[in-house]
Design an enzyme around this catalytic site. Structure first.
Site, PDB file in Angstrom:
ATOM      1  N   TRP A 155      44.274  47.741  49.241  1.00 22.13           N
ATOM      2  CA  TRP A 155      43.291  47.936  48.185  1.00 22.13           C
ATOM      3  C   TRP A 155      42.743  49.364  48.173  1.00 22.13           C
ATOM      4  CZ3 TRP A 155      40.171  42.677  48.361  1.00 22.13           C
ATOM      5  CH2 TRP A 155      40.988  41.670  47.839  1.00 22.13           C
ATOM      6  N   ASP A 181      42.690  50.293  39.895  1.00 21.65           N
ATOM      7  CA  ASP A 181      41.907  51.461  40.323  1.00 21.65           C
ATOM      8  C   ASP A 181      42.727  52.696  40.722  1.00 21.65           C
ATOM      9  OD1 ASP A 181      40.575  49.046  40.536  1.00 21.65           O
ATOM     10  OD2 ASP A 181      39.874  49.379  42.563  1.00 21.65           O
TER      11      ASP A 181
HETATM   12  N1  DQQ Z   1      39.976  46.756  43.064  1.00 19.27           N
HETATM   13  C1  DQQ Z   1      38.558  46.548  43.105  1.00 19.27           C
HETATM   14  C2  DQQ Z   1      38.210  47.079  44.439  1.00 19.27           C
HETATM   15  C3  DQQ Z   1      39.332  46.600  45.294  1.00 19.27           C
HETATM   16  C4  DQQ Z   1      40.510  46.731  44.384  1.00 19.27           C
HETATM   17  C5  DQQ Z   1      37.858  47.195  41.959  1.00 19.27           C
HETATM   18  C6  DQQ Z   1      41.499  45.607  44.490  1.00 19.27           C
HETATM   19  O1  DQQ Z   1      36.966  46.634  44.898  1.00 19.27           O
HETATM   20  O2  DQQ Z   1      39.463  47.354  46.466  1.00 19.27           O
HETATM   21  O3  DQQ Z   1      38.564  47.041  40.770  1.00 19.27           O
HETATM   22  O4  DQQ Z   1      42.563  45.787  43.577  1.00 19.27           O
END
Ligand code: DQQ
Length: 646
Positions: free
Chosen positions: A197, A138
């Site tokens: 995250w 992300d």
């Molecule tokens: N990626 C997810 C999120 C999280 C992160 C979505 C963890 O919900 O915070 O791809 O790598």
């Protein structure tokens, strides 16, 4: 006896071709265009290849789609280091409480393709953002700060697979050329030991920056943490400080420890507080919790939710922002009032697609209502009908626009990613505005800076593509392209036509091989001569019994690669085409990613494509028309794209 070249040339020029082929018009190139002029020998070769290509087109487009084996064993296998090629990938992320981060190809271990280094090297992109190596997911905290665009991102510095995630960091002056910086935040506290995250940045009125991010604690509980630059006067924001009082938020009663993540950028409330929203779920209902704060350290949970949609499951990476009803500029996240609508976007953990809806925000209640409940978040419109997930927008005060970033995953095997040494990239950043004509969808368009990479324009004007034909567009190379095109179907044919195929579905109707009266037609990108491999991106126009037309925009990967261990889905959806509008598409081809935009960005499709033959100088571009009842006329501008500094 083998025919000589001149025999072939003669036979081609004197006999009627078994397909309809309109030669490309001459003299259409603008001054300075260096499209090569062909000798007759080259022309003969060219025509032979056209002949072969068309013969293959008939065979390939008419053939059945690939046969996928059933009863796959997708159980986990241990170990990734030195992973042999023939393994089924592990599930990654789910047991830590986050969506699946591993792509599970439809085909099993026995189908692994013997990828060569040359093939894998070609897959790396030239003008898309990606870290130098290893895993990325992300986008996080995108922001324009002190003259620099900052992009943080979910990064696994130790391997090209998802794992212990930190915040990678890069800066840019133009959103296209990037400078990689040291990791911004590591997993060095109990409250983010299992991962730093996803999170978002907010610029305070005094110009300072704060970041809220989700930490996965030492016990895999999802909590929200505050961080800020150690030195706000450093435009590169190299060093980050985590607030000593972290975590600032823990899952509230009734919310599971693993269902509480991804805080948004904050916006102002009518009382002058800051407000954020965080995705979660209750049973199968996807929800967005709302919190108010004055200092980003203590928060008050609002009674109601920003929004909830039953049956949609966990909402990840929620985004919430205003769009102007009339203006062309983007809006700061805090802007509200009668001239504004609000977008809610959520990334659906269950199907891993990004859905959005347009609606009205009641700032006093902290509640948002969709304009059209049948197109609510998670059940209606998507940002992109291909591979596109965990996206996030930011307001770019530098150019008064709202810019969208998104994670584009790999859809090959982990074994290939390990060989390549990298996995995933960001889509080209897109501006977002409300579609003023329809008022019911947004428009996404690559940021204008991408045009700076354009070079060597080739123009093909009014190319008639007869029913059932294929036209090669002769280009020096076709792995890095910006294609802008308009198509017209034959009006009289459309009026005369008496068919009803309104129930068309890109994914279910056989892709580009399925011939209808008024489609499919468009481009075959990353196409090998003879179409041994090719990826059609196309329109399909369907006429209803009421005489109305409905247009679909699709991308068909079913013949994109000879390898069987890659995704071969067919993607697409309806695209609104208003009265008087021509059919228009833009395609950005950048090695293993193809981003396609219809009707100026009303419907978008991102594909990942892994050809084995249509690479380097063997990648070509074709126009095709597989409609049975109409010719189409295409006008095309194609630029070669320079590589960006990434
Ligand atoms: N990626 C997810 C999120 C999280 C992160 C979505 C963890 O919900 O915070 O791809 O790598």
């Amino acid at each position: 006896m083998m025919a000589s070249l001149s025999d072939v040339e003669n036979s081609i020029t004197t006999s009627t071709l078994p397909y309809s082929y309109a030669p490309l018009p001459n003299g259409e190139q603008p001054a300075g265009n260096d499209r090569p002029v062909h000798s007759s020998r080259k022309t003969a070769l060219f025509l032979v290849s056209v002949f072969l290509a068309v013969a293959s087109l008939v065979a390939l487009f008419a053939g059945n789609g690939p046969v996928l084996p059933k009863n796959l064993n997708t159980s986990a296998v241990p170990s990734t280091a030195g992973m042999p090629e023939k393994v089924v990938p592990l599930s990654r992320g789910v047991e830590k409480g986050v969506s699946e981060k591993s792509f599970h190809p439809l085909l099993g271990a026995d189908n692994s393709f013997p990828w060569s280094n040359n093939m894998l090297d070609w897959q790396r992109t030239a003008f898309h953002f990606q870290p130098k190596k290893n895993w990325m997911n992300d986008p996080n905290g995108p922001v324009f700060y002190n003259g620099w665009y900052h992009l943080f991102y979910q990064y696994h510095p130790d391997a090209p697979v998802w794992g212990k995630i930190v915040w990678g960091h890069a800066v840019s002056k133009d959103l296209i050329n990037w400078r990689h910086l040291p990791i911004a935040m590591e997993t060095d506290e109990w409250y983010d030991e299992q991962g730093v995250w996803t999170g978002s940045a907010t610029i305070l009125p005094n110009g300072e920056l704060v970041v809220l991010y989700t930490g996965s604690t030492n016990e895999s509980v999802q909590v929200q943490n505050l961080a800020y630059p150690a030195d706000p006067s450093d435009p590169l924001l190299i060093k980050w400080v985590k607030y000593p009082g972290n975590p600032v938020l823990v899952p509230p009663p009734g919310i599971d420890n693993k269902d509480f993540r991804d805080p948004t950028t904050a916006w102002k409330t009518p009382e002058g507080k800051w407000r954020i929203t965080i995705g979660s779920k209750i049973n199968k209902t996807g929800i967005s919790l709302v919190y108010d704060t004055e200092d980003f350290k203590t928060f008050e949970l609002l009674d109601g939710l920003l929004h909830a949609v039953p049956g949609t499951g966990m909402w990840e990476c929620v985004d919430f922002y205003p769009i102007s009803k009339q203006g062309e500029n983007g809006l700061d996240t805090s802007v509200d009032g009668p001239g504004v609508k609000h977008v809610v976007k959520a990334s659906m953990d269950d199907d891993r697609n990004d859905y959005y809806a347009i609606g009205t925000y009641d700032a006093y209640k902290g509640k948002w209502t969709p304009d059209n409940p049948t197109l609510d978040v998670g059940i209606g419109l998507r940002y992109d009908y291909g591979i596109y997930y965990a996206s996030k927008t930011f307001y770019d005060q530098n150019k008064q626009r709202r810019v969208l970033w998104s994670w584009i995953k790999e859809t090959d095997t982990e074994a290939s990613d390990i060989k390549k040494g990298w996995a995933s990239l960001m889509g080209v950043p897109r501006t977002i505005v409300l579609d003023k004509k329809t008022q019911s969808n947004i428009i996404q368009w690559p940021v204008e800076e991408i045009n700076l990479l354009r070079t060597n324009l080739t123009v093909f004007k009014n190319v008639v593509v007869e029913s059932g034909s294929l036209v090669p567009l002769n280009l020096p190379s076709a792995s890095q392209l910006d294609i802008v095109a308009e198509f017209e179907v034959d009006k009289k044919t459309v009026e005369r036509l008496n068919v009803a195929d309104i129930a068309y579905d890109c994914a279910k109707n056989g892709g580009a091989a399925q011939r209808g009266a008024l489609g499919p037609f468009g481009f075959s990108v990353l196409a090998h001569e003879g179409l041994a491999e090719h990826t059609p991106v196309y329109f399909y126009v369907a006429k209803g019994v009421d005489g109305n037309l409905q247009t679909f925009f699709c991308a068909d990967q079913s013949r994109s690669s000879n390898a069987n261990d890659v995704d071969k889905s067919i993607y697409g959806s309806i695209v609104p085409v208003l009265k008087g509008e021509k059919l228009a598409m833009r395609i950005l081809v950048d090695h293993s990613i193809v981003e396609s935009f219809a009707q100026e960005g009303r419907t978008c499709i991102t594909s990942r494509v892994y050809p084995t033959k249509a690479i380097n100088n063997n990648a070509q571009l074709f126009l095709f028309n597989n409609a049975t009842a109409t010719k189409v006329t295409a006008s095309v501008n194609v630029w070669q794209m320079n590589s960006a500094h990434v």
